[in-house]
Motif scaffolding. Structure first.
Motif, PDB file in Angstrom:
ATOM      1  N   HIS A  63       5.473  -0.283  22.344  1.00 43.43           N
ATOM      2  CA  HIS A  63       5.038   0.470  21.171  1.00 43.43           C
ATOM      3  C   HIS A  63       4.084  -0.239  20.205  1.00 43.43           C
ATOM      4  CE1 HIS A  63       8.677   3.334  21.810  1.00 43.43           C
ATOM      5  NE2 HIS A  63       7.758   3.468  22.686  1.00 43.43           N
ATOM      6  N   ARG A  64       4.341  -1.407  19.907  1.00 44.48           N
ATOM      7  CA  ARG A  64       3.299  -1.940  18.952  1.00 44.48           C
ATOM      8  C   ARG A  64       2.227  -2.423  19.689  1.00 44.48           C
ATOM      9  NH1 ARG A  64       6.493  -7.450  16.472  1.00 44.48           N
ATOM     10  NH2 ARG A  64       4.415  -7.600  15.654  1.00 44.48           N
ATOM     11  N   ASP A  67      -0.285   0.443  19.812  1.00 46.83           N
ATOM     12  CA  ASP A  67      -0.948   0.813  18.508  1.00 46.83           C
ATOM     13  C   ASP A  67      -1.827  -0.227  17.991  1.00 46.83           C
ATOM     14  OD1 ASP A  67       0.541   3.131  18.041  1.00 46.83           O
ATOM     15  OD2 ASP A  67       2.454   2.147  17.148  1.00 46.83           O
ATOM     16  N   ARG A  69      -5.115  -1.850  17.667  1.00 49.70           N
ATOM     17  CA  ARG A  69      -6.486  -1.392  17.943  1.00 49.70           C
ATOM     18  C   ARG A  69      -7.224  -2.550  18.662  1.00 49.70           C
ATOM     19  NH1 ARG A  69      -7.918   1.917  12.476  1.00 49.70           N
ATOM     20  NH2 ARG A  69      -6.326   3.399  12.661  1.00 49.70           N
TER      21      ARG A  69
END
Length: 403
Positions: A63-64, A67, A69
């Motif tokens: 999940h990290r 996210d 970028r």
């Protein structure tokens, strides 16, 4: 439980490849604390990463990563479980294809492995690694469309006003939802979705009726859909209605009834598409096939709805070829993030292209889903992103436009 997760991504253009060393150093320390093993391969643009560890830790880390970028187009390729780790140490290790040859990298990965070479050659994780190293194509659509370049604008549907009230003795209602070709700004057909007279779901409606008459009532309700199409003035547009497959088998004169109701309400048989779902088991297949032939002989179109969700999708395709297949929403949901879903849809596109069968992706709710599917070759879509079902009418259409 030991979990293995593989994902593919691209390095964001704002993140220089020289920064990978610092990224790897940080990841090595973080992963060690989480008891995760990480193997990363980089070819100058794309990244393939294998993560091994406890399921909760792997999911939290992934999940990290999504996210972060510094990555774009993060697509999960595999999630599996096993009795032991494939790789030696805990942390993170980079194999850089810009520096070493593919053969050298593959040999290094195998040396780093805890598996015997003969086991590794048949191991699914190593097959992903080998395909990446040798640049064998993995499931990916050509990125012709990207969601951040598109927006949606609202437009009124070109039909009459929503009908208030019920037709005399009507046992159900219908909500109409357009099927559209977004890049053409075109409505290809309207699907009539059955609702109870209280506006309730199809499931609740069918549960409320006499189960001994379910097929007879299922067939009879289609007359209300055709009547609604007439009242709204759909012109030359097509209307699609769902029908339980066994309604065509168990109700005498089913095809004749449909044709009579179509013409009674000012429609042409060629305007009507019967959608049969593969969720219901079909018995008496010879009788069902005979009814399908009658439908086609009258000019009525045929679609397989919720393709991929039920019992007999591929079997139905081997026995008869419909005009249209609608890919189940569970397959297309978040397809831009799922390698397995992408591989399945690419195979469906290829199969239907060869057989000249039109494809519709249903349940589209995100621009990212539409962009991936459009790039994969699908042109027709249905879902909340473009238009919601409206009881006894057709709601606003939302068309995509380049920003």
């Amino acid at each position: 439980m030991l979990t293995t997760l593989i994902y593919r991504s691209q390095l964001n253009s704002s993140c220089k490849s020289e920064q990978l060393d610092a990224l790897i150093k940080h990841a090595r320390q973080r992963n060690a604390l989480m008891n995760i093993t990480g193997i990363m391969l980089f070819n100058g643009l794309e990244i393939l990463q294998v993560l091994e560890g406890a399921e909760e830790s792997i999911v939290k880390l992934f999940h990290r990563i999504r996210d972060d970028r510094r990555h774009t187009d993060v697509v999960e390729l595999m999630r599996d479980y096993g009795p032991r780790r494939r790789f030696e140490n805990v942390g993170m290790f980079l194999f850089d294809l810009r520096i070493e040859s593919p053969k050298a990298v593959l040999e290094s990965v195998l040396r780093y492995s805890k598996l015997e070479s003969y086991l590794a050659s048949e191991d699914r994780v190593f097959k992903f690694i080998q395909s990446f190293i040798t640049q064998k194509k993995t499931a990916r659509a050509a990125s012709a469309l990207t969601a951040d370049k598109w927006t949606l604008s609202k437009e009124n549907a070109p039909f009459g006003e929503r009908i208030e009230g019920l037709i005399a003795n009507q046992s159900c209602q219908f909500a109409l939802q357009p099927i559209v070709e977004p890049t053409q700004g075109k409505i290809t057909s309207l699907e009539a979705l059955i609702r109870g007279n209280d506006g309730g779901s199809p499931e609740r409606f069918f549960q409320s009726i006499d189960q001994n008459k379910i097929y007879e009532i299922d067939l009879q309700t289609k007359a209300y859909a055709f009547a609604l199409a007439e009242k709204l003035g759909i012109g030359g547009h097509k209307i699609a209605v769902n029908l339980l497959p066994m309604s065509l088998v168990n109700v005498p004169g089913a095809v004749e009834f449909l044709v009579d109701q179509i013409k009674r309400h000012g429609l042409q048989p060629e305007q009507v598409v019967i959608e049969v779902t593969e969720n219901e088991m079909i018995s008496g297949f010879n009788q069902f096939n005979s009814a399908i032939k009658q439908l086609r002989a009258e000019g009525i179109g045929l679609a397989i709805d919720d393709f991929g969700s039920g019992y007999a999708g591929l079997s139905l395709l081997t026995r008869f070829q419909p005009d249209k297949i609608k890919i189940d929403r569970e397959i297309v949901s978040d397809i831009h993030l799922s390698g397995p879903k992408q591989a399945i849809v690419k195979s469906i596109v290829s199969c239907c292209t060869d057989m000249e069968i039109s494809l519709v992706a249903e349940g589209i709710e995100k621009l990212e889903e539409w962009c991936w599917l459009e790039s994969a070759g699908i042109r027709r879509f249905q879902g909340f992103l473009f238009a919601r079902p409206q009881l006894n009418g057709v709601g606003d259409i939302h068309w995509p436009h380049i920003i």
